[in-house]
Design an enzyme around this catalytic site. Structure first.
Site, PDB file in Angstrom:
ATOM      1  CD1 TRP A  73      46.340 -14.231 101.404  1.00 32.07           C
ATOM      2  CD2 TRP A  73      45.222 -15.029  99.643  1.00 32.07           C
ATOM      3  NE1 TRP A  73      46.212 -15.592 101.569  1.00 32.07           N
ATOM      4  CE2 TRP A  73      45.532 -16.104 100.501  1.00 32.07           C
ATOM      5  CE3 TRP A  73      44.524 -15.283  98.458  1.00 32.07           C
ATOM      6  CZ2 TRP A  73      45.172 -17.422 100.211  1.00 32.07           C
ATOM      7  CZ3 TRP A  73      44.159 -16.598  98.169  1.00 32.07           C
ATOM      8  CH2 TRP A  73      44.473 -17.650  99.045  1.00 32.07           C
TER       9      TRP A  73
ATOM     10  CD  GLU B 213      43.972 -11.615 103.318  1.00 31.28           C
ATOM     11  OE1 GLU B 213      43.168 -12.374 103.909  1.00 31.28           O
ATOM     12  OE2 GLU B 213      43.702 -11.065 102.237  1.00 31.28           O
TER      13      GLU B 213
ATOM     14  CE  LYS C 299      44.064 -19.657 103.907  1.00 33.79           C
ATOM     15  NZ  LYS C 299      43.093 -19.769 102.810  1.00 33.79           N
TER      16      LYS C 299
ATOM     17  CG  ASP D  61      41.028 -13.449 106.901  1.00 31.80           C
ATOM     18  OD1 ASP D  61      40.509 -14.241 107.702  1.00 31.80           O
ATOM     19  OD2 ASP D  61      40.559 -13.236 105.772  1.00 31.80           O
TER      20      ASP D  61
ATOM     21  CG  HIS E  17      44.062 -15.715 106.783  1.00 33.07           C
ATOM     22  ND1 HIS E  17      44.418 -14.965 105.682  1.00 33.07           N
ATOM     23  CD2 HIS E  17      42.966 -16.423 106.400  1.00 33.07           C
ATOM     24  CE1 HIS E  17      43.577 -15.192 104.686  1.00 33.07           C
ATOM     25  NE2 HIS E  17      42.682 -16.077 105.106  1.00 33.07           N
TER      26      HIS E  17
ATOM     27  CG  HIS F 206      40.008  -9.566 104.768  1.00 31.41           C
ATOM     28  ND1 HIS F 206      40.515 -10.312 103.734  1.00 31.41           N
ATOM     29  CD2 HIS F 206      39.816  -8.326 104.267  1.00 31.41           C
ATOM     30  CE1 HIS F 206      40.639  -9.548 102.663  1.00 31.41           C
ATOM     31  NE2 HIS F 206      40.223  -8.341 102.967  1.00 31.41           N
TER      32      HIS F 206
ATOM     33  CG  ASP G 253      40.742 -19.095 106.252  1.00 30.85           C
ATOM     34  OD1 ASP G 253      39.861 -18.389 106.760  1.00 30.85           O
ATOM     35  OD2 ASP G 253      41.311 -18.817 105.189  1.00 30.85           O
TER      36      ASP G 253
ATOM     37  CG  ASP H 185      36.930 -17.612 105.033  1.00 29.03           C
ATOM     38  OD1 ASP H 185      37.307 -16.560 105.563  1.00 29.03           O
ATOM     39  OD2 ASP H 185      37.688 -18.356 104.390  1.00 29.03           O
TER      40      ASP H 185
ATOM     41  CG  ASP I   9      37.580 -13.126 103.136  1.00 23.06           C
ATOM     42  OD1 ASP I   9      36.771 -13.768 102.419  1.00 23.06           O
ATOM     43  OD2 ASP I   9      38.810 -13.257 103.041  1.00 23.06           O
TER      44      ASP I   9
END
Length: 418
Positions: A185, A226, A228, A259, A262, A286, A294, A296, A326
């Site tokens: 990523w 990955e 985003k 993810d 993302h 993820h 994002d 997380d 993640d």
């Protein structure tokens, strides 16, 4: 085992058996699934190679809860505590900046020897390891570009780092007998609208081709890419978009990483799994919990997590999907964050395995949507929690919230003394 836990489990088994769901077999299947728990929750994504560098790459960690790991030894101790409260044997996901070495080494010069202590520890713990090149928080990434950088020297630095990372991943897989997923990523992008969207993507494609040029044993290492949507400092344009990596991954037989944070706020990755699985060799997840952006957050048992579990189970995708976590929250106890997120992810899979999948599919094929809806709703109150309690007890980890007392004790005895 506590008699109440055992008794509740036996009653639950009877209820599920009436629908042809064999709970003992479900738990055998669940035990085989490995969750890749991310190391960076334990120290707020600082790592050990460049701890003096500010966190960059469009990432932000907020909070100042005491007890963050400062050394590899502290981080491994925290991971051990977390795993002692989570049923099953799993994996640890490392970033390159978590190298455990006494020498000063640059990212493009990393070698397997710089992670020998991690491998020795993983062997002792019976864990697998996954890996990620760290294309952020570095002098050569301060302008927001790495593998797509317009400067060929800087771009080559990041290419060499990703090459080195793949070899480290292969070393993990060979040493541990568990395939390592090495996930690439990069944060590359522009804060404002670019004049040229094509050229950076051409450079990224060319760089990735060079990174992946060397064939590695897929039993030891699998490559993933990955995407985003945006990051802090790359709000207008991200080079490695979902469309870019979906095309690249399918064309080049790479795992495609989805993810949860993302994508656009109204998008969910659960709805993408069945489509992507038809064309991709494999999928990396993820699992996170985005909030507004994002951000997380720690994974909770929300609708999206339940739907991810259902899609993996109902679509028969568990064998081709690698499940990783993640998130990074510095506002709560970091060990607790690992435990909550990982236990929830396993619980979501268990809950999906205990659904009457065949009955639901049969009703759907017959156009009996009444039965489909009725069974779906009634099973929401079926006692999957009793099965979860039994699974935890049978694996020697605390049942329900009993794990929290152990984390609080560890905080007092270890974390607050740092």
């Amino acid at each position: 085992m506590d008699k109440k836990v055992q008794a509740n489990y036996e009653l639950a088994k009877e209820l599920y058996a009436a629908h042809g769901i064999h709970v003992d077999q479900v738990l055998e299947q669940l035990e085989k699934i490995k969750i890749s728990m991310h190391c960076w929750q334990g120290d707020d994504v600082k790592g050990f190679l460049n701890r003096d560098q500010d966190l960059t790459g469009g990432i932000s960690v907020t909070g100042n809860y005491p007890g963050a790991a400062r050394t590899p030894e502290e981080l491994r101790a925290d991971l051990e505590k977390a795993f002692s409260l989570i049923p099953g044997k799993h994996k640890v996901n490392l970033h390159a900046i978590y190298a455990d070495t006494d020498e000063r080494v640059e990212l493009d010069q990393l070698e397997p020897k710089h992670f020998e202590r991690w491998v020795d520890w993983a062997k002792e713990q019976g864990l697998g390891l996954d890996f990620n090149p760290t294309c952020f928080s570095h002098e050569k990434s301060k302008d927001g570009f790495t593998l797509s950088h317009s400067n060929p020297e800087i771009r080559q630095f990041w290419i060499d780092h990703c090459k080195a990372s793949r070899k480290i991943g292969a070393y993990f897989g060979e040493q541990l007998g568990q395939t390592c997923v090495t996930n690439v990523w990069v944060p590359d992008g522009y804060k404002d609208v670019p004049a040229d969207r094509m050229a950076p993507r051409q450079r990224l494609k060319s760089a990735l081709d060079e990174v992946f040029a060397e064939e590695l044993n897929p039993a030891h290492n699998l490559d993933a890419v990955e995407s985003k949507l945006f990051g802090l400092g790359s709000e207008a344009y991200v080079v490695g978009s979902h469309e870019f990596y979906m095309g690249y991954g399918i064309q080049n037989n790479k795992l495609i990483c989805l993810d949860a944070g993302h994508f656009h706020p109204t998008e969910v990755i659960s709805n993408k799994l069945s489509s992507l699985a038809l064309f991709a060799d494999g999928i990396l997840l993820h699992v996170s919990r985005p909030m507004r952006w994002d951000s997380d957050h720690v994974v909770t048992m929300d609708d999206e997590l339940i739907d991810i579990g259902r899609e993996l189970v109902r679509g028969g995708l568990l064998d081709k999907t690698h499940i990783g976590l993640d998130f990074f929250d510095a506002s709560i106890n970091r060990v607790a964050a690992w435990v909550i997120g990982t236990r929830n992810t396993i619980k979501a899979l268990l809950r999906a395995m205990l659904d009457p999948v065949e009955a639901l599919k049969k009703a759907e094929l017959e156009g009996d949507y009444t039965t489909r809806l009725a069974l779906t709703e009634e099973f929401k109150s079926y006692p999957f929690g009793a099965v979860w309690d039994y699974y935890c007890a049978s694996k020697g980890v605390p049942v329900r919230e009993d794990w929290l007392a152990e984390v609080k004790s560890y905080e007092q005895e270890v974390l607050l003394k740092r």
